[in-house]
Write a protein that holds these residues in place. Structure first.
Motif, PDB file in Angstrom:
ATOM      1  N   ALA A  37      38.339  36.817  51.389  1.00  0.00           N
ATOM      2  CA  ALA A  37      37.444  37.842  50.862  1.00  0.00           C
ATOM      3  C   ALA A  37      37.335  37.610  49.357  1.00  0.00           C
ATOM      4  N   GLU A  38      36.141  37.791  48.813  1.00  0.00           N
ATOM      5  CA  GLU A  38      35.934  37.613  47.370  1.00  0.00           C
ATOM      6  C   GLU A  38      35.401  38.892  46.755  1.00  0.00           C
ATOM      7  N   ILE A  39      35.860  39.143  45.534  1.00  0.00           N
ATOM      8  CA  ILE A  39      35.297  40.247  44.761  1.00  0.00           C
ATOM      9  C   ILE A  39      34.964  39.732  43.368  1.00  0.00           C
ATOM     10  N   THR A  40      33.962  40.325  42.779  1.00  0.00           N
ATOM     11  CA  THR A  40      33.619  40.033  41.387  1.00  0.00           C
ATOM     12  C   THR A  40      34.051  41.227  40.569  1.00  0.00           C
ATOM     13  N   ILE A  41      34.872  40.975  39.582  1.00  0.00           N
ATOM     14  CA  ILE A  41      35.373  42.075  38.751  1.00  0.00           C
ATOM     15  C   ILE A  41      34.206  42.632  37.948  1.00  0.00           C
ATOM     16  N   GLY A  42      34.055  43.933  38.031  1.00  0.00           N
ATOM     17  CA  GLY A  42      32.956  44.598  37.354  1.00  0.00           C
ATOM     18  C   GLY A  42      32.059  45.325  38.339  1.00  0.00           C
ATOM     19  N   GLU A  43      32.337  45.149  39.662  1.00  0.00           N
ATOM     20  CA  GLU A  43      31.533  45.822  40.673  1.00  0.00           C
ATOM     21  C   GLU A  43      31.902  47.294  40.812  1.00  0.00           C
ATOM     22  N   GLY A  44      32.967  47.729  40.171  1.00  0.00           N
ATOM     23  CA  GLY A  44      33.386  49.115  40.274  1.00  0.00           C
ATOM     24  C   GLY A  44      33.992  49.584  38.977  1.00  0.00           C
ATOM     25  N   SER A  45      34.349  50.860  38.945  1.00  0.00           N
ATOM     26  CA  SER A  45      34.968  51.416  37.745  1.00  0.00           C
ATOM     27  C   SER A  45      36.237  52.141  38.149  1.00  0.00           C
ATOM     28  N   GLY A  46      37.041  52.487  37.187  1.00  0.00           N
ATOM     29  CA  GLY A  46      38.283  53.188  37.462  1.00  0.00           C
ATOM     30  C   GLY A  46      39.465  52.412  36.911  1.00  0.00           C
ATOM     31  N   VAL A  47      40.643  53.016  37.050  1.00  0.00           N
ATOM     32  CA  VAL A  47      41.866  52.448  36.488  1.00  0.00           C
ATOM     33  C   VAL A  47      42.187  51.090  37.110  1.00  0.00           C
ATOM     34  N   ARG A  48      42.054  50.988  38.422  1.00  0.00           N
ATOM     35  CA  ARG A  48      42.386  49.722  39.085  1.00  0.00           C
ATOM     36  C   ARG A  48      41.463  48.599  38.626  1.00  0.00           C
ATOM     37  N   TRP A  49      40.183  48.886  38.495  1.00  0.00           N
ATOM     38  CA  TRP A  49      39.238  47.873  38.001  1.00  0.00           C
ATOM     39  C   TRP A  49      39.579  47.505  36.561  1.00  0.00           C
ATOM     40  N   ALA A  50      40.023  48.491  35.780  1.00  0.00           N
ATOM     41  CA  ALA A  50      40.384  48.222  34.382  1.00  0.00           C
ATOM     42  C   ALA A  50      41.563  47.249  34.320  1.00  0.00           C
ATOM     43  N   ARG A  51      42.535  47.393  35.229  1.00  0.00           N
ATOM     44  CA  ARG A  51      43.671  46.463  35.268  1.00  0.00           C
ATOM     45  C   ARG A  51      43.196  45.047  35.578  1.00  0.00           C
ATOM     46  N   LEU A  52      42.252  44.922  36.502  1.00  0.00           N
ATOM     47  CA  LEU A  52      41.711  43.605  36.837  1.00  0.00           C
ATOM     48  C   LEU A  52      40.937  43.010  35.657  1.00  0.00           C
ATOM     49  N   ARG A  53      40.117  43.841  34.999  1.00  0.00           N
ATOM     50  CA  ARG A  53      39.358  43.363  33.831  1.00  0.00           C
ATOM     51  C   ARG A  53      40.288  42.910  32.710  1.00  0.00           C
ATOM     52  N   GLU A  54      41.344  43.682  32.497  1.00  0.00           N
ATOM     53  CA  GLU A  54      42.304  43.348  31.439  1.00  0.00           C
ATOM     54  C   GLU A  54      42.961  41.997  31.703  1.00  0.00           C
ATOM     55  N   ARG A  55      43.281  41.721  32.954  1.00  0.00           N
ATOM     56  CA  ARG A  55      43.967  40.469  33.310  1.00  0.00           C
ATOM     57  C   ARG A  55      43.014  39.273  33.399  1.00  0.00           C
ATOM     58  N   HIS A  56      41.805  39.497  33.976  1.00  0.00           N
ATOM     59  CA  HIS A  56      40.928  38.362  34.282  1.00  0.00           C
ATOM     60  C   HIS A  56      39.597  38.363  33.531  1.00  0.00           C
ATOM     61  N   GLY A  57      39.200  39.476  32.990  1.00  0.00           N
ATOM     62  CA  GLY A  57      37.905  39.550  32.310  1.00  0.00           C
ATOM     63  C   GLY A  57      36.815  40.031  33.252  1.00  0.00           C
ATOM     64  N   ASP A  58      35.786  40.594  32.659  1.00  0.00           N
ATOM     65  CA  ASP A  58      34.645  41.090  33.436  1.00  0.00           C
ATOM     66  C   ASP A  58      33.890  39.897  34.028  1.00  0.00           C
ATOM     67  N   ASN A  59      33.406  40.041  35.234  1.00  0.00           N
ATOM     68  CA  ASN A  59      32.633  39.038  35.963  1.00  0.00           C
ATOM     69  C   ASN A  59      33.452  37.874  36.511  1.00  0.00           C
ATOM     70  N   ALA A  60      34.773  37.903  36.397  1.00  0.00           N
ATOM     71  CA  ALA A  60      35.595  36.874  37.049  1.00  0.00           C
ATOM     72  C   ALA A  60      35.563  37.134  38.551  1.00  0.00           C
ATOM     73  N   VAL A  61      35.682  36.071  39.326  1.00  0.00           N
ATOM     74  CA  VAL A  61      35.702  36.179  40.785  1.00  0.00           C
ATOM     75  C   VAL A  61      37.133  36.006  41.256  1.00  0.00           C
ATOM     76  N   LEU A  62      37.572  36.902  42.152  1.00  0.00           N
ATOM     77  CA  LEU A  62      38.883  36.776  42.796  1.00  0.00           C
ATOM     78  C   LEU A  62      38.662  36.448  44.263  1.00  0.00           C
ATOM     79  N   ARG A  63      39.385  35.446  44.757  1.00  0.00           N
ATOM     80  CA  ARG A  63      39.323  35.095  46.172  1.00  0.00           C
ATOM     81  C   ARG A  63      40.707  35.301  46.771  1.00  0.00           C
ATOM     82  N   PHE A  64      40.766  36.092  47.838  1.00  0.00           N
ATOM     83  CA  PHE A  64      41.990  36.377  48.574  1.00  0.00           C
ATOM     84  C   PHE A  64      41.925  35.592  49.883  1.00  0.00           C
ATOM     85  N   THR A  65      42.748  34.541  50.009  1.00  0.00           N
ATOM     86  CA  THR A  65      42.713  33.657  51.180  1.00  0.00           C
ATOM     87  C   THR A  65      43.986  33.823  51.994  1.00  0.00           C
ATOM     88  N   HIS A  66      43.805  34.114  53.280  1.00  0.00           N
ATOM     89  CA  HIS A  66      44.953  34.229  54.183  1.00  0.00           C
ATOM     90  C   HIS A  66      45.275  32.836  54.708  1.00  0.00           C
TER      91      HIS A  66
END
Length: 183
Positions: free
Chosen positions: A125-154
């Motif tokens: 599953a992939e998400i692009t940081i910046g698609e949402g708001s809130g504390v959890r999104w802020a933690r992701l933005r702080e670590r990876h930056g806005d518009n970074a893509v995260l891929r979660f691979t099982h």
């Protein structure tokens, strides 16, 4: 053969030159073999290094599956969270024309993203940081930056989290490296 040193009673064994040479050659060959094995191990480790990998998540059944993520068909498994992202996987049994498959679902606040594949492939599953708001999104933005893509691979018994640089997409591992190290 022994030879006494002048002024001492001690004797020292001296090997003939013909016995010293094979030992030196054997020592040299062993040292070359050790250096070759060490070099090969370092090369293999360097080839397997993927700078896009930012985390490896283990199963965490003690966290429980959130009610809004337990409606998969088949067995659902909870994994560790990643900076506020809830991660679950599922192995869905096939039905009729649908083959058995693997699925990954991620959740941040009220945002859901998932992906499923046939058994022969790794689900992600992939998400692009910046698609949402809130504390959890802020933690992701702080670590990876806005518009970074995260891929979660099982893969196997774990979920591997990869991150792109902001503004880039994650490509398959066979393509040329395009990602900076996340140290």
């Amino acid at each position: 053969m022994t030879r006494a040193t002048a002024g001492s009673a001690a004797s020292v064994a001296v090997l003939p030159a013909s016995r010293r040479r094979p030992r030196a050659i054997a020592t040299w060959i062993v040292s070359l073999l050790i250096a070759g094995v060490a070099g090969a191990a370092i090369s293999v480790a360097a080839l397997q290094y993927d700078p896009t990998v930012v985390a490896t998540l283990s199963e965490a059944s003690e966290l429980g599956v959130p009610p809004d993520l337990d409606d998969f068909d088949g067995e659902v498994t909870r994994f560790e969270d990643y900076l506020g992202v809830t991660v679950v996987t599922s192995h869905a049994p096939g039905t009729g024309d649908t083959p058995t498959g693997n699925c990954v679902m991620v959740k941040i606040d009220n945002f859901f993203q998932g992906g499923c594949t046939a058994d022969d492939f790794e689900a992600f599953a992939e998400i692009t940081i910046g698609e949402g708001s809130g504390v959890r999104w802020a933690r992701l933005r702080e670590r990876h930056g806005d518009n970074a893509v995260l891929r979660f691979t099982h893969t196997g018994g774990q979920v591997v989290v990869r991150a792109s640089d902001p503004g880039e997409t994650i490509t398959e591992p066979q393509s040329a490296p395009r990602f900076a190290s996340r140290g």
